[in-house]
Write an enzyme that holds these catalytic residues in place. Structure first.
Site, mmCIF file in Angstrom:
data_model
loop_
_atom_site.group_PDB
_atom_site.id
_atom_site.type_symbol
_atom_site.label_atom_id
_atom_site.label_comp_id
_atom_site.label_asym_id
_atom_site.label_seq_id
_atom_site.Cartn_x
_atom_site.Cartn_y
_atom_site.Cartn_z
ATOM 1 N N ARG A 1 -8.344 4.016 -13.046
ATOM 2 C CA ARG A 1 -7.057 3.468 -12.610
ATOM 3 C C ARG A 1 -7.253 2.564 -11.375
ATOM 4 N NH1 ARG A 1 -3.745 3.517 -7.731
ATOM 5 N NH2 ARG A 1 -1.574 3.406 -8.354
ATOM 6 N N ASP B 1 -2.191 -1.446 -6.858
ATOM 7 C CA ASP B 1 -1.779 -2.783 -6.408
ATOM 8 C C ASP B 1 -2.635 -3.317 -5.274
ATOM 9 O OD1 ASP B 1 -0.732 -0.628 -4.814
ATOM 10 O OD2 ASP B 1 0.415 -2.128 -3.708
ATOM 11 N N THR C 1 -2.472 3.991 2.634
ATOM 12 C CA THR C 1 -3.156 2.712 2.452
ATOM 13 C C THR C 1 -2.916 1.820 3.666
ATOM 14 O OG1 THR C 1 -2.868 2.815 0.084
ATOM 15 C CG2 THR C 1 -3.062 0.616 1.030
HETATM 16 C C1 SD4 Z 1 -2.189 2.503 -4.906
HETATM 17 N N1 SD4 Z 1 -0.798 1.487 -3.247
HETATM 18 O O1 SD4 Z 1 -3.343 2.699 -5.274
HETATM 19 C C2 SD4 Z 1 -1.967 2.289 -3.431
HETATM 20 C C3 SD4 Z 1 -1.998 3.609 -2.765
HETATM 21 C C4 SD4 Z 1 -0.995 3.903 -1.758
HETATM 22 O O2 SD4 Z 1 0.511 5.510 -1.121
HETATM 23 O O3 SD4 Z 1 -0.553 3.058 -1.025
HETATM 24 N N2 SD4 Z 1 -0.561 5.130 -1.747
HETATM 25 O O4 SD4 Z 1 -1.232 2.520 -5.675
#
Ligand code: SD4
Length: 331
Positions: free
Chosen positions: A218, A221, A190
């Site tokens: 789903r 954050d 991300t």
């Molecule tokens: C999430 N924080 O959808 C994001 C994805 C991510 O490592 O950062 N993955 O939970």
């Protein structure tokens, strides 16, 4: 070693930067804090989670030519949304367990304005849709079909976000259909980006395809203001990467900005943020979280659960990838 390097760099003065190759024409005004200590803000500056060179270079280009922080972060993270080789963001992101690519993103400006899209399909640049939500609607978050319809009305094109590579991986995954949250996916994940422009104003953006093979519907954050991203123009900003459920449970980015408000440095605030999460998860080692923060003076910090997280920083002194210290020590 990396930590020491960071601490040293975070204390750079404007004078120390004069000989740097990327010197801009901006004037760093000198102010003093409540104790009379001279503060020389490090600006413009941009940082992003992981070693996203192209994204941070793009944002720096905007800042270095007098552009504002909001444009810089939007333009910056769009680079990763467009890169099909990045399988955790935008087009080419891994799908959910039904095979659908669903994207989450949010953006926040110096005035506390913000916009977000969650569970957005068929649109390659969720960050720009999030900005439109912020600027063109009375709302902050649009989800799913509503977000998609809004995007088309704003002129965004419909695109297939699944690539040959992610389709293949998904078909392979179907054989076991096991949901796991791997540590440091591809070592770039991300993208959360924080910037301070020449005027000293902050903005931030965060965009992702979320956890691969998540349940349909789903949302993590990353598009949640306060969790995956928070900006307070008086104090600083923070952003997160990793298992979103854990970041949401502590309202991670907001927490970090509030800790900075109470006087912690970005580094100390990120460390405290991770420690709060670990306290709620005693004994668990099966997930990664990385926090990144910047304060109003342009000092930066990062901390994570497992070794391997890093962030890229671009400022007048140049750019570098800075390895984050971790809660669980390197073996
Ligand atoms: C999430 N924080 O959808 C994001 C994805 C991510 O490592 O950062 N993955 O939970």
């Amino acid at each position: 070693m990396q930590r020491r390097k960071f601490l040293k760099n975070s204390g750079l003065t404007a004078a120390g930067m004069v000989s740097a190759p990327l010197l801009t024409s901006c004037k760093n005004e000198t102010r003093s804090d409540a104790n009379g200590k001279i503060i020389v803000p490090n600006k413009p500056i941009v940082v992003c989670t992981w070693d996203f060179q192209n994204a941070s270079a793009k944002a720096w280009e905007v800042l270095n030519t007098g552009g504002n922080a909001l444009d810089a972060v939007e333009q910056g993270v769009r680079m990763e949304e467009a890169d099909v080789n990045n399988e955790t963001v935008g087009k080419g992101g891994r799908p959910d367990r039904d095979g659908n690519v669903t994207l989450d993103a949010c953006i926040m400006d110096k005035d506390g304005n913000c916009g977000a899209v969650v569970y957005l399909q068929n649109i390659a640049h969720p960050i720009s849709v999030a900005r439109k939500v912020m600027e063109e609607t009375p709302h902050i978050i649009l989800a799913g079909k509503g977000a998609e319809q809004f995007a088309y009305a704003q002129g965004f094109e419909k695109e297939d976000l699944l690539t040959e590579s992610t389709k293949k991986q998904y078909q392979e995954w179907l054989k076991t259909s096991k949901y796991e949250t791997p540590i440091n996916i591809e070592n770039h994940d991300t993208i959360g980006m924080l910037a301070i422009d020449e005027k000293g104003d902050l903005a931030g953006a965060c965009t992702t395809s979320g956890m691969a093979y998540k349940m349909a519907g789903r949302v993590g954050d990353s598009p949640i203001i306060g969790a995956g991203l928070f900006i307070d123009n008086e104090i600083g900003g923070a952003t997160a990467t990793g298992v979103g459920e854990e970041v949401i449970r502590t309202v991670g980015s907001f927490l970090i900005v509030e800790l900075m408000r109470q006087g912690k440095s970005p580094q100390e605030a990120c460390e405290e943020g991770v420690k709060r999460i670990m306290k709620k998860n005693e004994g668990r080692k099966d997930f990664q979280i990385g926090f990144l923060a910047i304060n109003k003076r342009g000092q930066t910090g990062a901390y994570c659960v497992h070794p391997g997280f890093s962030y890229r920083r671009y400022d007048q002194s140049g750019h570098e990838n800075i390895e984050s210290d971790s809660f669980i020590e390197k073996t």
